[in-house]
Write an enzyme that holds these catalytic residues in place. Structure first.
Site, PDB file in Angstrom:
ATOM      1  N   GLY A 191      -6.437  -8.867   6.066  1.00  0.00           N
ATOM      2  CA  GLY A 191      -5.474  -7.781   5.897  1.00  0.00           C
ATOM      3  C   GLY A 191      -6.079  -6.627   5.119  1.00  0.00           C
ATOM      4  O   GLY A 191      -7.296  -6.394   5.160  1.00  0.00           O
ATOM      5  N   GLN A 192      -5.239  -5.884   4.421  1.00  0.00           N
ATOM      6  CA  GLN A 192      -5.761  -4.769   3.609  1.00  0.00           C
ATOM      7  C   GLN A 192      -6.361  -5.271   2.291  1.00  0.00           C
ATOM      8  O   GLN A 192      -7.513  -4.977   1.938  1.00  0.00           O
ATOM      9  CB  GLN A 192      -4.664  -3.757   3.269  1.00  0.00           C
ATOM     10  CG  GLN A 192      -5.166  -2.716   2.255  1.00  0.00           C
ATOM     11  CD  GLN A 192      -4.107  -1.784   1.726  1.00  0.00           C
ATOM     12  OE1 GLN A 192      -4.128  -0.608   2.047  1.00  0.00           O
ATOM     13  NE2 GLN A 192      -3.192  -2.300   0.909  1.00  0.00           N
ATOM     14  N   LEU A 244      -2.509 -13.932  -0.548  1.00  0.00           N
ATOM     15  CA  LEU A 244      -2.188 -12.581  -0.062  1.00  0.00           C
ATOM     16  C   LEU A 244      -1.558 -12.623   1.327  1.00  0.00           C
ATOM     17  O   LEU A 244      -1.093 -11.597   1.826  1.00  0.00           O
ATOM     18  CB  LEU A 244      -3.461 -11.727  -0.020  1.00  0.00           C
ATOM     19  CG  LEU A 244      -4.313 -11.702  -1.285  1.00  0.00           C
ATOM     20  CD1 LEU A 244      -5.493 -10.750  -1.124  1.00  0.00           C
ATOM     21  CD2 LEU A 244      -3.484 -11.294  -2.501  1.00  0.00           C
ATOM     22  N   ALA A 245      -1.566 -13.781   1.973  1.00  0.00           N
ATOM     23  CA  ALA A 245      -1.042 -13.856   3.344  1.00  0.00           C
ATOM     24  C   ALA A 245       0.465 -13.645   3.340  1.00  0.00           C
ATOM     25  O   ALA A 245       1.177 -14.146   2.476  1.00  0.00           O
ATOM     26  CB  ALA A 245      -1.366 -15.219   3.953  1.00  0.00           C
ATOM     27  N   ALA A 246       0.930 -12.871   4.313  1.00  0.00           N
ATOM     28  CA  ALA A 246       2.376 -12.662   4.447  1.00  0.00           C
ATOM     29  C   ALA A 246       2.673 -11.936   5.746  1.00  0.00           C
ATOM     30  O   ALA A 246       1.793 -11.265   6.307  1.00  0.00           O
ATOM     31  CB  ALA A 246       2.910 -11.820   3.285  1.00  0.00           C
ATOM     32  N   GLN A 247       3.908 -12.074   6.199  1.00  0.00           N
ATOM     33  CA  GLN A 247       4.451 -11.101   7.156  1.00  0.00           C
ATOM     34  C   GLN A 247       4.880  -9.970   6.226  1.00  0.00           C
ATOM     35  O   GLN A 247       5.951 -10.017   5.621  1.00  0.00           O
ATOM     36  CB  GLN A 247       5.613 -11.729   7.926  1.00  0.00           C
ATOM     37  CG  GLN A 247       6.134 -10.916   9.099  1.00  0.00           C
ATOM     38  CD  GLN A 247       6.534  -9.478   8.778  1.00  0.00           C
ATOM     39  OE1 GLN A 247       5.712  -8.546   8.861  1.00  0.00           O
ATOM     40  NE2 GLN A 247       7.778  -9.264   8.395  1.00  0.00           N
ATOM     41  N   THR A 265       6.056  -8.489  -5.132  1.00  0.00           N
ATOM     42  CA  THR A 265       6.175  -7.097  -4.706  1.00  0.00           C
ATOM     43  C   THR A 265       7.324  -6.347  -5.360  1.00  0.00           C
ATOM     44  O   THR A 265       8.374  -6.937  -5.665  1.00  0.00           O
ATOM     45  CB  THR A 265       6.354  -7.044  -3.174  1.00  0.00           C
ATOM     46  OG1 THR A 265       6.857  -5.750  -2.797  1.00  0.00           O
ATOM     47  CG2 THR A 265       7.369  -8.074  -2.688  1.00  0.00           C
ATOM     48  N   GLU A 299       9.250  -4.591  -3.796  1.00  0.00           N
ATOM     49  CA  GLU A 299      10.405  -4.683  -2.868  1.00  0.00           C
ATOM     50  C   GLU A 299      11.462  -5.641  -3.408  1.00  0.00           C
ATOM     51  O   GLU A 299      12.625  -5.573  -3.014  1.00  0.00           O
ATOM     52  CB  GLU A 299       9.950  -5.172  -1.497  1.00  0.00           C
ATOM     53  CG  GLU A 299       9.500  -4.083  -0.555  1.00  0.00           C
ATOM     54  CD  GLU A 299      10.609  -3.137  -0.120  1.00  0.00           C
ATOM     55  OE1 GLU A 299      11.634  -3.613   0.404  1.00  0.00           O
ATOM     56  OE2 GLU A 299      10.444  -1.921  -0.295  1.00  0.00           O
ATOM     57  N   TYR A 302      12.392  -9.417   4.099  1.00  0.00           N
ATOM     58  CA  TYR A 302      11.087  -9.477   3.436  1.00  0.00           C
ATOM     59  C   TYR A 302      11.273  -9.611   1.920  1.00  0.00           C
ATOM     60  O   TYR A 302      10.710 -10.493   1.271  1.00  0.00           O
ATOM     61  CB  TYR A 302      10.276  -8.215   3.759  1.00  0.00           C
ATOM     62  CG  TYR A 302       9.020  -8.070   2.933  1.00  0.00           C
ATOM     63  CD1 TYR A 302       7.852  -8.746   3.268  1.00  0.00           C
ATOM     64  CD2 TYR A 302       8.995  -7.248   1.798  1.00  0.00           C
ATOM     65  CE1 TYR A 302       6.699  -8.617   2.499  1.00  0.00           C
ATOM     66  CE2 TYR A 302       7.854  -7.113   1.032  1.00  0.00           C
ATOM     67  CZ  TYR A 302       6.706  -7.799   1.378  1.00  0.00           C
ATOM     68  OH  TYR A 302       5.566  -7.674   0.610  1.00  0.00           O
ATOM     69  N   LYS A 310      10.349 -12.825  -0.607  1.00  0.00           N
ATOM     70  CA  LYS A 310       9.414 -12.701  -1.721  1.00  0.00           C
ATOM     71  C   LYS A 310      10.063 -13.089  -3.059  1.00  0.00           C
ATOM     72  O   LYS A 310       9.373 -13.538  -3.970  1.00  0.00           O
ATOM     73  CB  LYS A 310       8.869 -11.271  -1.788  1.00  0.00           C
ATOM     74  CG  LYS A 310       7.861 -10.941  -0.668  1.00  0.00           C
ATOM     75  CD  LYS A 310       6.494 -11.550  -0.962  1.00  0.00           C
ATOM     76  CE  LYS A 310       5.426 -11.074  -0.001  1.00  0.00           C
ATOM     77  NZ  LYS A 310       4.078 -11.534  -0.358  1.00  0.00           N
ATOM     78  N   HIS A 330       0.431  -0.118  -2.486  1.00  0.00           N
ATOM     79  CA  HIS A 330      -0.958   0.324  -2.623  1.00  0.00           C
ATOM     80  C   HIS A 330      -1.578   0.429  -1.236  1.00  0.00           C
ATOM     81  O   HIS A 330      -1.309  -0.361  -0.344  1.00  0.00           O
ATOM     82  CB  HIS A 330      -1.746  -0.594  -3.552  1.00  0.00           C
ATOM     83  CG  HIS A 330      -1.527  -2.048  -3.298  1.00  0.00           C
ATOM     84  ND1 HIS A 330      -0.443  -2.739  -3.778  1.00  0.00           N
ATOM     85  CD2 HIS A 330      -2.254  -2.935  -2.592  1.00  0.00           C
ATOM     86  CE1 HIS A 330      -0.511  -3.992  -3.394  1.00  0.00           C
ATOM     87  NE2 HIS A 330      -1.599  -4.148  -2.655  1.00  0.00           N
ATOM     88  N   ARG A 336      -5.406   0.335   5.393  1.00  0.00           N
ATOM     89  CA  ARG A 336      -3.980  -0.013   5.403  1.00  0.00           C
ATOM     90  C   ARG A 336      -3.539  -0.193   6.858  1.00  0.00           C
ATOM     91  O   ARG A 336      -3.971   0.569   7.746  1.00  0.00           O
ATOM     92  CB  ARG A 336      -3.200   1.134   4.751  1.00  0.00           C
ATOM     93  CG  ARG A 336      -1.706   0.953   4.679  1.00  0.00           C
ATOM     94  CD  ARG A 336      -1.320  -0.230   3.864  1.00  0.00           C
ATOM     95  NE  ARG A 336      -0.128  -0.001   3.067  1.00  0.00           N
ATOM     96  CZ  ARG A 336       0.718  -0.962   2.728  1.00  0.00           C
ATOM     97  NH1 ARG A 336       0.508  -2.209   3.102  1.00  0.00           N
ATOM     98  NH2 ARG A 336       1.756  -0.692   1.968  1.00  0.00           N
TER      99      ARG A 336
END
Ligand code: NAP
Ligand code: G4F
Length: 328
Positions: free
Chosen positions: A12-13, A81-84, A126, A128, A151, A155, A181, A186
């Protein structure tokens, strides 16, 4: 002896930026990848990291794969760090989002508890999660959570499980509550990269307009390369804890758009931007701004990259990439 770390979400990023930092600190890095028909290693390639990572195959939704990986690699540190990770897609894929972002974290924590309790664990939490929490001011470690998307809800579950395994079983587990970030790698669905890619296309005559949703929402945007340092520092402390990480300033999506067009030398951005209701969300998070005092005081972490420098870096990277594609 090299220290060992397992990084999930390595493609990912954040994964590549974190892997780069760990390699610079002389770690052996295992990167968890899913099974793909056509794997995409472009973000690792962008940072020159191919052949420096040992890939292990697994999936956060498959507990047995995690057990095998942890038993075989015995990492001293795991960075999850893995996630949808796309908020906008989480209403349509709420179950998948929950399975990966919430239950997947429970699987990882159980794996550590039963098979490698000395492993230190970082959970990618996050801003969020705050959602509507104190939208009039800033958010810190004491701000209540009021998530606004599947989401965000997933989390919050993972956040509390990470705290609970620390409190119940004495595991070294930390939450990094990171604000938005960004970087040149990205994902293209996220608004900053969608904007910088769109601006570069317009500048090069490859597109005529940029379609966006809510221009009013405000985000605390920083550079991913700075934020992975905070992740790393959390796992180097004497005691596990949870930290808010952000810049302490925020900007609206509209401000980001204006600045990105200016970097490309276009002053009249309103000519090119169309508001498209398809990109508006059923429930919005209007205003995120971090108060990262604890991270500054305890971890010694500070942002290095300004908002202006971030926008410039991303627009210039997209212009460079698209120019090279155009020529070849
Ligand atoms: P990202 O670019 O979307 O990367 C997420 C990675 O997770 C992808 O490589 C993806 O693999 C992998 N993944 C998804 N489902 C998986 C599964 N079932 N099993 C194994 N791997 C899976 O996200 P990011 O921006 O790097 O963010 C990293 C983490 O920080 C995420 O957990 C995100 O929620 C969180 N976070 C991000 C920000 C931010 O502003 N970037 C802020 C706060 C928190 P594929 O490559 O196979 O799709
Ligand atoms: O770039 P976004 O999709 O990021 P969002 O929703 O803030 O989530 C990101 O940051 C979180 C940290 O706070 C991470 F946990 C999460 O994984 C992800 O990395 O949207 C930012 C804002 C939103 O208010 C959205 O409504 O931009 C607004 N927006 C306006 N037009 C748009 C668009 N977002 C997207 N993706 N696409 C648009 O066209």
């Amino acid at each position: 002896m090299k220290k060992t770390a397992l990084v999930t979400g390595i493609l990912g990023q954040d994964g590549p930026y974190l892997a780069k930092l760990l390699l610079e600190n002389d770690y052996k890095v295992f990167g968890l990848v899913r099974r793909y028909s056509n794997p995409n290693f472009s973000n690792l390639e962008y940072l020159g990291l191919m052949n420096k990572i040992e890939f292990v195959e697994g999936d956060l939704t498959d507990e047995s794969s995690l057990i095998n990986i942890v038993k075989n690699t015995r990492p001293e540190e795991i960075y999850n760090l893995a996630a949808q990770s796309f908020v906008g897609g989480s209403w349509d894929q709420a179950k998948l989002t929950t399975e990966v972002n919430a239950v997947g974290v429970l699987f990882l924590l159980n794996t550590i508890k039963f098979f490698s309790p000395i492993t230190r664990f970082y959970q990618a939490s996050t801003s969020e999660m705050f959602g509507l929490g104190n939208t009039n001011g800033f958010q810190d470690e004491n701000t209540p959570f009021h998530p606004r998307s599947p989401y965000g809800v997933s989390k919050v579950y993972a956040y509390w499980m990470t705290v609970n395994f620390r409190e119940s079983f004495g595991l070294f587990t930390c939450n990094g509550i990171l604000f938005n970030h960004e970087s040149p790698i990205r994902g293209i669905q996220f608004v900053t990269r969608k904007i910088t890619d769109g601006v570069a296309r317009i500048k090069l005559g490859l597109a005529k307009e940029l379609r966006l949703g809510n221009l009013e929402s405000r985000r605390d945007w920083g550079f991913a390369g700075d934020y992975v340092e905070a992740m790393y520092l959390m796992l180097q402390q004497k005691n596990p804890d949870d930290y808010v990480v952000g810049t302490g300033e925020n900007h609206s999506v509209g401000e980001f758009v204006e600045k990105a067009f200016l970097v490309a030398g276009i002053n009249d951005w309103k000519k090119y931007v169309t508001i498209d209701p398809r990109f508006k969300r059923p429930a919005e998070v209007p205003n995120l701004k971090a108060k990262p005092d604890k991270a500054q005081k305890v971890l010694g972490w500070k942002k290095k990259t300004s908002f202006d420098a971030l926008v410039k870096m991303m627009v210039e990277a997209d212009l460079k990439r698209l120019k090279s594609v155009k020529i070849s």
